[in-house]
Design an enzyme around this catalytic site. Structure first.
Site, PDB file in Angstrom:
ATOM      1  N   GLY A   1     -16.961 -16.752  15.872  1.00  0.00           N
ATOM      2  CA  GLY A   1     -16.054 -17.349  14.928  1.00  0.00           C
ATOM      3  C   GLY A   1     -16.203 -16.502  13.581  1.00  0.00           C
TER       4      GLY A   1
ATOM      5  N   ARG B   1     -13.073 -15.858  10.345  1.00  0.00           N
ATOM      6  CA  ARG B   1     -12.837 -16.303   8.947  1.00  0.00           C
ATOM      7  C   ARG B   1     -14.149 -17.599   8.430  1.00  0.00           C
ATOM      8  NH1 ARG B   1      -8.393 -20.586  11.396  1.00  0.00           N
ATOM      9  NH2 ARG B   1      -9.951 -22.349  11.561  1.00  0.00           N
TER      10      ARG B   1
ATOM     11  N   VAL C   1     -15.648 -18.800  22.964  1.00  0.00           N
ATOM     12  CA  VAL C   1     -17.155 -19.533  23.349  1.00  0.00           C
ATOM     13  C   VAL C   1     -16.850 -20.548  24.325  1.00  0.00           C
ATOM     14  CG1 VAL C   1     -17.849 -18.778  20.994  1.00  0.00           C
ATOM     15  CG2 VAL C   1     -16.982 -21.101  21.356  1.00  0.00           C
TER      16      VAL C   1
ATOM     17  N   ASN D   1     -21.648 -19.313  15.472  1.00  0.00           N
ATOM     18  CA  ASN D   1     -21.223 -19.903  14.508  1.00  0.00           C
ATOM     19  C   ASN D   1     -19.739 -20.694  14.578  1.00  0.00           C
ATOM     20  OD1 ASN D   1     -20.277 -20.105  11.332  1.00  0.00           O
ATOM     21  ND2 ASN D   1     -18.772 -18.988  12.420  1.00  0.00           N
TER      22      ASN D   1
ATOM     23  N   SER E   1     -24.788 -28.613  11.442  1.00  0.00           N
ATOM     24  CA  SER E   1     -24.047 -29.301  10.303  1.00  0.00           C
ATOM     25  C   SER E   1     -24.846 -30.479   9.968  1.00  0.00           C
ATOM     26  CB  SER E   1     -22.710 -29.885  11.034  1.00  0.00           C
ATOM     27  OG  SER E   1     -22.345 -30.683   9.931  1.00  0.00           O
TER      28      SER E   1
ATOM     29  N   TYR F   1     -17.955 -34.337  16.920  1.00  0.00           N
ATOM     30  CA  TYR F   1     -18.614 -33.225  16.055  1.00  0.00           C
ATOM     31  C   TYR F   1     -19.833 -33.553  15.765  1.00  0.00           C
ATOM     32  CZ  TYR F   1     -18.752 -30.033  12.339  1.00  0.00           C
ATOM     33  OH  TYR F   1     -19.178 -28.949  11.266  1.00  0.00           O
TER      34      TYR F   1
ATOM     35  N   LYS G   1     -23.080 -31.395  17.156  1.00  0.00           N
ATOM     36  CA  LYS G   1     -24.089 -30.758  16.186  1.00  0.00           C
ATOM     37  C   LYS G   1     -25.346 -31.275  16.111  1.00  0.00           C
ATOM     38  CE  LYS G   1     -21.007 -28.026  14.326  1.00  0.00           C
ATOM     39  NZ  LYS G   1     -21.055 -26.637  14.714  1.00  0.00           N
TER      40      LYS G   1
ATOM     41  N   ILE H   1     -18.415 -27.292   2.996  1.00  0.00           N
ATOM     42  CA  ILE H   1     -18.028 -26.085   2.155  1.00  0.00           C
ATOM     43  C   ILE H   1     -16.637 -25.947   2.623  1.00  0.00           C
ATOM     44  CG2 ILE H   1     -18.376 -23.640   2.856  1.00  0.00           C
ATOM     45  CD1 ILE H   1     -21.045 -24.846   2.360  1.00  0.00           C
TER      46      ILE H   1
HETATM   47  P1  NAP Z   1     -13.341 -22.198  10.289  1.00  0.00           P
HETATM   48  O1  NAP Z   1     -12.875 -21.720   9.039  1.00  0.00           O
HETATM   49  O2  NAP Z   1     -12.245 -23.164  11.070  1.00  0.00           O
HETATM   50  O3  NAP Z   1     -13.845 -21.031  11.102  1.00  0.00           O
HETATM   51  C1  NAP Z   1     -13.962 -21.247  12.384  1.00  0.00           C
HETATM   52  C2  NAP Z   1     -13.945 -20.036  13.155  1.00  0.00           C
HETATM   53  O4  NAP Z   1     -14.358 -20.134  14.570  1.00  0.00           O
HETATM   54  C3  NAP Z   1     -12.459 -19.270  13.389  1.00  0.00           C
HETATM   55  O5  NAP Z   1     -12.271 -17.974  12.930  1.00  0.00           O
HETATM   56  C4  NAP Z   1     -12.095 -19.676  14.629  1.00  0.00           C
HETATM   57  O6  NAP Z   1     -11.279 -18.804  15.058  1.00  0.00           O
HETATM   58  C5  NAP Z   1     -13.178 -19.619  15.436  1.00  0.00           C
HETATM   59  N1  NAP Z   1     -13.329 -20.527  16.670  1.00  0.00           N
HETATM   60  C6  NAP Z   1     -12.639 -21.667  16.919  1.00  0.00           C
HETATM   61  N2  NAP Z   1     -12.835 -21.800  18.224  1.00  0.00           N
HETATM   62  C7  NAP Z   1     -13.266 -20.845  18.754  1.00  0.00           C
HETATM   63  C8  NAP Z   1     -13.631 -20.574  20.207  1.00  0.00           C
HETATM   64  N3  NAP Z   1     -13.360 -21.303  21.146  1.00  0.00           N
HETATM   65  N4  NAP Z   1     -14.221 -19.216  20.483  1.00  0.00           N
HETATM   66  C9  NAP Z   1     -14.386 -18.476  19.395  1.00  0.00           C
HETATM   67  N5  NAP Z   1     -14.214 -18.569  18.371  1.00  0.00           N
HETATM   68  C10 NAP Z   1     -13.693 -19.936  17.943  1.00  0.00           C
HETATM   69  O7  NAP Z   1     -14.747 -23.065  10.268  1.00  0.00           O
HETATM   70  P2  NAP Z   1     -16.053 -22.971   9.140  1.00  0.00           P
HETATM   71  O8  NAP Z   1     -16.084 -23.916   8.100  1.00  0.00           O
HETATM   72  O9  NAP Z   1     -16.033 -21.628   8.767  1.00  0.00           O
HETATM   73  O10 NAP Z   1     -17.085 -23.436  10.264  1.00  0.00           O
HETATM   74  C11 NAP Z   1     -18.012 -22.317  10.927  1.00  0.00           C
HETATM   75  C12 NAP Z   1     -19.068 -23.274  11.497  1.00  0.00           C
HETATM   76  O11 NAP Z   1     -19.875 -23.920  10.407  1.00  0.00           O
HETATM   77  C13 NAP Z   1     -18.587 -24.311  12.378  1.00  0.00           C
HETATM   78  O12 NAP Z   1     -19.536 -24.393  13.596  1.00  0.00           O
HETATM   79  C14 NAP Z   1     -18.724 -25.838  11.649  1.00  0.00           C
HETATM   80  O13 NAP Z   1     -18.954 -26.605  12.435  1.00  0.00           O
HETATM   81  C15 NAP Z   1     -19.885 -25.193  10.845  1.00  0.00           C
HETATM   82  N6  NAP Z   1     -19.803 -25.972   9.580  1.00  0.00           N
HETATM   83  C16 NAP Z   1     -18.938 -26.214   8.759  1.00  0.00           C
HETATM   84  C17 NAP Z   1     -19.220 -26.933   7.615  1.00  0.00           C
HETATM   85  C18 NAP Z   1     -18.206 -26.920   6.548  1.00  0.00           C
HETATM   86  O14 NAP Z   1     -18.083 -27.754   5.524  1.00  0.00           O
HETATM   87  N7  NAP Z   1     -17.022 -25.921   6.423  1.00  0.00           N
HETATM   88  C19 NAP Z   1     -20.113 -27.686   7.479  1.00  0.00           C
HETATM   89  C20 NAP Z   1     -21.195 -27.683   8.370  1.00  0.00           C
HETATM   90  C21 NAP Z   1     -21.170 -27.000   9.471  1.00  0.00           C
HETATM   91  P3  NAP Z   1      -9.448 -19.279  15.256  1.00  0.00           P
HETATM   92  O15 NAP Z   1      -9.170 -18.890  13.721  1.00  0.00           O
HETATM   93  O16 NAP Z   1      -8.776 -18.416  16.125  1.00  0.00           O
HETATM   94  O17 NAP Z   1      -9.256 -20.586  15.512  1.00  0.00           O
END
Ligand code: NAP
Length: 247
Positions: free
Chosen positions: A12, A15, A63, A89, A141, A154, A158, A187
């Site tokens: 991931g 982005r 993944v 991630n 998370s 979700y 997690k 975030i």
């Molecule tokens: P994001 O901006 O949606 O980025 C997620 C990335 O993962 C995207 O590039 C997406 O690719 C990729 N992805 C999704 N499904 C996938 C798959 N099956 N195989 C490979 N790549 C895949 O999310 P984020 O906020 O950066 O989150 C990153 C991690 O942090 C996640 O595990 C999320 O649960 C965790 N997290 C985030 C927050 C928050 O507040 N943002 C808080 C706690 C935990 P595509 O663009 O092609 O879909």
């Protein structure tokens, strides 16, 4: 802390938090394998890593799919002959109240977040065990600690990642491989942009500014560093303090 000479893979990585991890790792000296579902996004971030003076490889990886993870892992291992750091991630969410959530919605989130982390960890272990060293980092998370209102799949995925992290730490410790989890708070990314905050529990703010992807990336860089070699099986909260009130 330096990651000079290390080879890191970030799922991931195209982005959001994953991209920030790739760029922070590169600034700290690592060469980076950017793995993403979207190969164009992976290539973009790989170019950003190269602009920082490090080597980068973009790989397409879903993944949730065993063959895709194993194929990308083989590509990654062949690139420089080793992988020192593997960050699970990639993650998705799915909004529905528990009594309305379909089994398909449940399965999809578990498949990407939890099965994906298992498949990634297994691939990393197979590369790192013969190296007799490695770092595995799982992006859990705050929802894995306190649950998630309106997103039970979700929160469950997690929390499951914490169990996976601890099991991994126990099994792989003898190979000098550490496994740790990070639990970020809110975030602002693509993942959270459509979150209906009116149904979630209001955050009890401790630190005034909102969290940034880089805040999570710096924590990952620490856990990936040589300085963290005696830390395994932990869950590091990166929440600006809100994590104190979860659970
Ligand atoms: P994001 O901006 O949606 O980025 C997620 C990335 O993962 C995207 O590039 C997406 O690719 C990729 N992805 C999704 N499904 C996938 C798959 N099956 N195989 C490979 N790549 C895949 O999310 P984020 O906020 O950066 O989150 C990153 C991690 O942090 C996640 O595990 C999320 O649960 C965790 N997290 C985030 C927050 C928050 O507040 N943002 C808080 C706690 C935990 P595509 O663009 O092609 O879909």
């Amino acid at each position: 802390m330096s990651l000079q000479g290390k080879v890191a893979l970030v799922t991931g990585g195209g982005r959001g938090i994953g991209r920030a991890i790739c760029l922070v790792f590169a600034r700290k000296g690592a060469d980076v394998i950017v793995a993403d579902l979207d190969p164009a996004l992976a290539r973009q971030v790989a170019a950003e890593v190269e602009a920082l003076g490090r080597r980068a490889l973009a790989v397409e990886m879903n993944v949730a799919e065993e063959a895709s993870v194993d194929q990308a892992a083989a590509q990654a291992a062949a690139w420089q002959g080793r992988v020192d750091i593997w960050v699970n991630n990639a993650g998705i969410g799915s909004r529905a109240m528990l009594h309305e959530m379909t089994a398909e919605q449940w399965d999809r989130v578990i498949a990407v977040n939890l099965r994906g982390a298992f498949l990634g960890t297994r691939a990393a272990a197979r590369i790192m065990m013969p190296q007799n060293s490695g770092r595995i980092i799982n992006m859990s998370s705050r929802a894995g600690k306190g649950g998630s209102f309106g997103h039970c799949s979700y929160g469950s995925s997690k929390a499951g990642m914490v169990g996976l992290t601890k099991s991994t730490a126990r099994e792989l410790g003898k190979y000098n491989i550490t496994a740790n989890a990070i639990q970020p708070g809110f975030i602002a990314t693509e993942l959270t942009k459509n979150l209906d905050t009116s149904i979630t529990t209001p955050e009890q703010r401790v630190l005034p500014r909102p969290g940034r992807p880089e805040d999570v990336a710096y924590a990952a860089a620490y856990l990936a560093s040589d300085e963290a070699e005696w830390i395994t099986g932990i869950t590091l909260e990166v929440t600006g303090g809100t994590g104190m009130f979860a659970g």
